[in-house]
Design a protein around this motif. Structure first.
Motif, short mmCIF file in Angstrom:
data_model
loop_
_atom_site.label_atom_id
_atom_site.label_comp_id
_atom_site.label_asym_id
_atom_site.label_seq_id
_atom_site.Cartn_x
_atom_site.Cartn_y
_atom_site.Cartn_z
N GLN A 260 -1.91 -28.89 49.04
CA GLN A 260 -1.90 -27.60 49.73
C GLN A 260 -3.12 -27.51 50.65
OE1 GLN A 260 -1.85 -24.88 46.48
NE2 GLN A 260 -4.06 -25.00 46.11
N VAL A 261 -3.01 -26.66 51.67
CA VAL A 261 -4.10 -26.47 52.64
C VAL A 261 -5.01 -25.38 52.10
CG1 VAL A 261 -4.69 -25.82 54.99
CG2 VAL A 261 -2.61 -27.16 54.53
N THR A 262 -6.29 -25.69 51.95
CA THR A 262 -7.25 -24.68 51.48
C THR A 262 -8.04 -24.09 52.66
OG1 THR A 262 -8.89 -26.42 51.09
CG2 THR A 262 -7.50 -25.77 49.24
N LYS A 263 -8.09 -24.85 53.79
CA LYS A 263 -8.75 -24.34 55.01
C LYS A 263 -7.99 -24.88 56.20
CE LYS A 263 -13.24 -23.86 57.26
NZ LYS A 263 -14.69 -24.23 57.21
N SER A 264 -7.43 -24.01 56.98
CA SER A 264 -6.58 -24.43 58.09
C SER A 264 -7.42 -24.94 59.27
CB SER A 264 -5.70 -23.26 58.53
OG SER A 264 -4.95 -23.60 59.68
N SER A 265 -6.78 -25.82 60.03
CA SER A 265 -7.40 -26.33 61.26
C SER A 265 -7.22 -25.34 62.41
CB SER A 265 -6.77 -27.67 61.64
OG SER A 265 -5.39 -27.47 61.95
N GLY A 266 -6.41 -24.35 62.23
CA GLY A 266 -6.08 -23.39 63.29
C GLY A 266 -4.76 -23.69 63.93
N ASP A 267 -4.18 -24.86 63.57
CA ASP A 267 -2.88 -25.24 64.12
C ASP A 267 -1.95 -25.52 62.96
OD1 ASP A 267 -0.91 -27.54 65.09
OD2 ASP A 267 -1.51 -26.34 66.85
N ALA A 268 -0.85 -24.77 62.89
CA ALA A 268 0.06 -24.88 61.75
C ALA A 268 0.73 -26.25 61.70
CB ALA A 268 1.12 -23.77 61.81
N LEU A 269 1.11 -26.80 62.86
CA LEU A 269 1.76 -28.11 62.88
C LEU A 269 0.80 -29.19 62.43
CD1 LEU A 269 4.25 -29.75 63.54
CD2 LEU A 269 3.45 -29.91 65.92
N PHE A 270 -0.45 -29.11 62.87
CA PHE A 270 -1.48 -30.09 62.44
C PHE A 270 -1.63 -30.04 60.91
CE2 PHE A 270 -5.76 -31.42 61.44
CZ PHE A 270 -5.96 -32.53 62.26
N ASP A 271 -1.69 -28.82 60.38
CA ASP A 271 -1.85 -28.67 58.91
C ASP A 271 -0.65 -29.23 58.18
OD1 ASP A 271 -4.21 -27.43 59.51
OD2 ASP A 271 -3.46 -25.38 59.18
N GLN A 272 0.56 -28.96 58.69
CA GLN A 272 1.78 -29.41 58.00
C GLN A 272 1.88 -30.93 58.03
OE1 GLN A 272 3.87 -27.49 56.20
NE2 GLN A 272 4.73 -29.46 55.55
N ARG A 273 1.52 -31.53 59.18
CA ARG A 273 1.57 -33.00 59.27
C ARG A 273 0.59 -33.64 58.29
NH1 ARG A 273 3.82 -34.91 64.20
NH2 ARG A 273 5.73 -33.68 64.51
N ALA A 274 -0.56 -32.96 58.08
CA ALA A 274 -1.54 -33.50 57.11
C ALA A 274 -0.97 -33.47 55.69
CB ALA A 274 -2.83 -32.70 57.20
N VAL A 275 -0.30 -32.33 55.33
CA VAL A 275 0.31 -32.22 53.98
C VAL A 275 1.43 -33.24 53.84
CG1 VAL A 275 1.62 -30.72 52.45
CG2 VAL A 275 -0.35 -29.82 53.71
N ASP A 276 2.24 -33.42 54.91
CA ASP A 276 3.33 -34.40 54.86
C ASP A 276 2.80 -35.80 54.65
OD1 ASP A 276 5.06 -32.32 55.24
OD2 ASP A 276 5.31 -32.67 57.42
N ALA A 277 1.66 -36.10 55.23
CA ALA A 277 1.06 -37.44 55.06
C ALA A 277 0.69 -37.69 53.62
CB ALA A 277 -0.15 -37.57 55.99
N VAL A 278 0.18 -36.64 52.96
CA VAL A 278 -0.18 -36.79 51.54
C VAL A 278 1.06 -37.13 50.72
CG1 VAL A 278 -1.07 -35.61 49.51
CG2 VAL A 278 -2.18 -35.26 51.72
N TYR A 279 2.16 -36.43 50.95
CA TYR A 279 3.38 -36.70 50.17
C TYR A 279 3.99 -38.05 50.51
CZ TYR A 279 3.46 -31.93 48.33
OH TYR A 279 3.15 -30.78 47.65
N LYS A 280 3.73 -38.53 51.73
CA LYS A 280 4.22 -39.88 52.06
C LYS A 280 3.49 -40.96 51.29
CE LYS A 280 5.88 -38.98 56.79
NZ LYS A 280 5.67 -39.27 58.24
#
Length: 313
Positions: A260-280
């Protein structure tokens, strides 16, 4: 006269014969012997008989009186016999009672004599016991006097010896206490030295383990960061200085349980791609070999600062 006796039946027989003769004579008298008279039909002769109760005659009454006298005599004899038997029984019971009373009296007398003899015997035993006790008491008294004298003499000797022994014992006690004090001081010094050495060794070992643990944590953290970065798909709008802080939860076998994101980068797509990378990445195999204590303390959950360096300005 024999024919008047009760056992003689001559008179009754004569009376019966006379009665029957009278009946026959009367029948003959009344018969009509004339041939001219019309013949009457034959009728049965009626005989009038009279029953005589022998008991009502003089002989019968006498016989009854004699029989009653005999029965009365027999009853009287039986009564006398029973009275005699009862008297004999009472006499026998009286004699048996007297014999029993005599035996009881004799037994009582024997018992009293035995009790008296036993009492005299007990008195003799008591006197002998009292005499023995008095002798033993006197003997003990004399022994106690002798013991007191002996003990007094022994006490005097012991007192003299004890003073010397006390002096020696006191000196030995002081020397022993000094020796024990020195030994205890040496033991405490040795123990303190050993504890200090053990503490120093433990501190060094802990420092070493901490350094190794820190190095391993840093190495695995870098590994996780690299694998997440490798699995990350860069969005078109990604720019330098975009940083997202992630919190990743791992299982002891290294699998990713949650992210989960505890501190956003300010860009929702950037944050989601980071979470998706973890699950990959799915699993970090190296975590399965980590000690459980280190895993719980450092890898049960980690905070990853996701900051790719190949972004455009």
């Amino acid at each position: 006269m024999k024919w008047l006796r009760s056992e003689n039946y001559s008179i009754p027989i004569l009376l019966a014969v006379g009665l029957h003769l009278s009946i026959i004579v009367a029948g003959v008298v009344v018969i009509d012997f004339s041939d001219n008279a019309p013949q009457q039909p034959k009728r049965p002769h009626i005989v009038n008989a009279t029953v005589i109760d022998i008991s009502q005659t003089i002989i019968g009454k006498r016989e009854s009186e004699e029989k009653a006298a005999k029965q009365q005599q027999a009853a009287l004899s039986e009564k006398k016999r029973k009275e005699a038997e009862q008297n004999q029984k009472k006499e026998a019971e009286r004699k048996a009672l007297e014999d029993k009373q005599k035996k009881v009296a004799q037994a009582k007398q024997i018992k009293e004599k035995a009790a008296e003899a036993l009492q005299k015997s007990n008195e003799k035993k008591r006197d002998a016991e009292q005499k023995r006790i008095a002798q033993e008491t006197e003997k003990k008294r004399l022994e106690q006097v002798a013991d007191k004298k002996r003990l007094a003499k022994e006490a005097e000797v012991k007192e003299q010896l004890s003073k010397e022994l006390i002096r020696k014992a006191e000196a030995e006690r002081i020397a022993t206490e000094e020796r024990k004090r020195q030994e205890e001081a040496a033991r405490l010094a040795e123990q303190k030295k050993a504890e200090e050495e053990a503490a120093q060794a433990a501190a060094e070992e802990a420092k070493k383990r901490a350094a190794e643990e820190a190095q391993m944590v840093q190495s695995i953290s870098s590994l996780i960061n690299n694998r997440v970065t490798s699995a990350w798909i860069r969005p078109p709008n990604a720019r330098n200085n975009m940083i997202a802080q992630l919190r990743i939860y791992f299982l002891p076998n290294g699998e990713v349980m949650n992210a989960q994101v505890t501190k956003s980068s300010g860009d929702a797509l950037f944050d989601q791609r980071a979470v998706d990378a973890v699950y990959k990445v799915r699993r970090i195999e190296e975590l399965a070999t980590v000690d459980s204590y280190i895993f719980e303390r450092n890898f049960r959950q980690i905070d990853l600062i996701f900051n790719p360096q190949d972004l455009r300005n």
